[in-house]
Design an enzyme around this catalytic site. Structure first.
Site, PDB file in Angstrom:
ATOM      1  CB  SER A 134      38.331  37.132  33.678  1.00  0.00           C
ATOM      2  OG  SER A 134      36.969  37.463  33.842  1.00  0.00           O
ATOM      3  CE1 TYR A 147      38.515  40.098  29.061  1.00  0.00           C
ATOM      4  CE2 TYR A 147      36.734  39.046  30.268  1.00  0.00           C
ATOM      5  CZ  TYR A 147      37.931  39.728  30.257  1.00  0.00           C
ATOM      6  OH  TYR A 147      38.550  40.050  31.447  1.00  0.00           O
TER       7      TYR A 147
END
Length: 230
Positions: A134, A147
């Site tokens: 990501s 995350y």
């Protein structure tokens, strides 16, 4: 690499990017082993087989790989490590179990899947591993520390891995998307595509592009952003 007739494993295949990747690879003539905790609804194809797998469980990963080779043959040309979860919140009151769940899925699971497939790729003297990270693996964001930490780990793992295995003819690509319209963060996609977000099919197309690159070329990282974000 010519994709038609080859075998790919795609984790997190039940929805979103994983399902889109499976469909894109099937369209290119590949046989696809879809791994996940839940089968993708309505995805039926003569070259698609679903295998139950919880990537957090090393034994589940080994069993899924054994079943995949039994059903689709020993050679595995592509592994797409897509399975992942997102849990967000401030560090001060972030639950330890949520932190561990993030790492168990996004990092440890990716390691288990990679390690189980690598010996076969080394034996073949070829293969391609795609790790879906990501843009959160390139810059931290408030309330996303856990995350971001997992995606930084995936990026670092990918960078080290490609340097380790490319002498054996194995390519590694780390894909880092920005905002994608999926129900990843708990929000259901709208009936009309959001023009400010990328679609899962866009990420799948980038992955196909990396896989189909000439064998002499390895696309080691891909960063994807919406053209016109909000």
């Amino acid at each position: 690499m010519e994709l038609s007739g080859k075998v790919a494993i795609v984790t997190g295949v039940s929805s979103g990017i994983g399902r889109a990747v499976a469909e894109a690879l099937l369209a290119k003539g590949m046989a696809v082993a879809g791994w996940g905790r839940h089968a993708p609804e309505g995805l039926t194809h003569e070259r698609f087989q679903f295998f139950t797998c919880d990537v957090r469980d090393e034994h589940s990963v080994i069993e899924a790989f054994t079943n995949t080779q039994r059903e689709l043959g020993p050679e595995i040309q592509v592994l797409v490590n897509n399975a992942g979860i997102g849990k967000f919140g401030a560090v001060a009151n972030f639950k330890s179990e949520d932190w561990h769940d993030l790492f168990d899925t996004n990092v440890h699971g990716l390691f288990y899947c990679t390690r189980v497939a690598l010996p076969q790729m080394q034996q073949q003297k070829g293969g391609h591993i795609v790790n879906v990270a990501s843009l959160a693996g390139t810059a931290g964001s408030a309330h996303m520390a856990g995350y971001c930490a997992t995606k930084y780990a995936v990026r670092g793992f990918s960078d080290a891995l490609f340097k380790e295995v490319r002498p054996q003819g194995i390519r590694v690509t780390c894909v880092m998307p920005g905002s994608v319209e999926t129900n990843f963060n708990g929000a259901e996609p709208g009936s009309e595509p959001n023009p400010h977000k990328m679609q899962p099919e866009d990420i799948a197309a980038a992955i196909v592009h990396a896989l189909a690159a000439p064998q002499a070329t390895m696309i080691s990282e891909i960063q994807l952003r919406p053209t016109n974000p909000k």
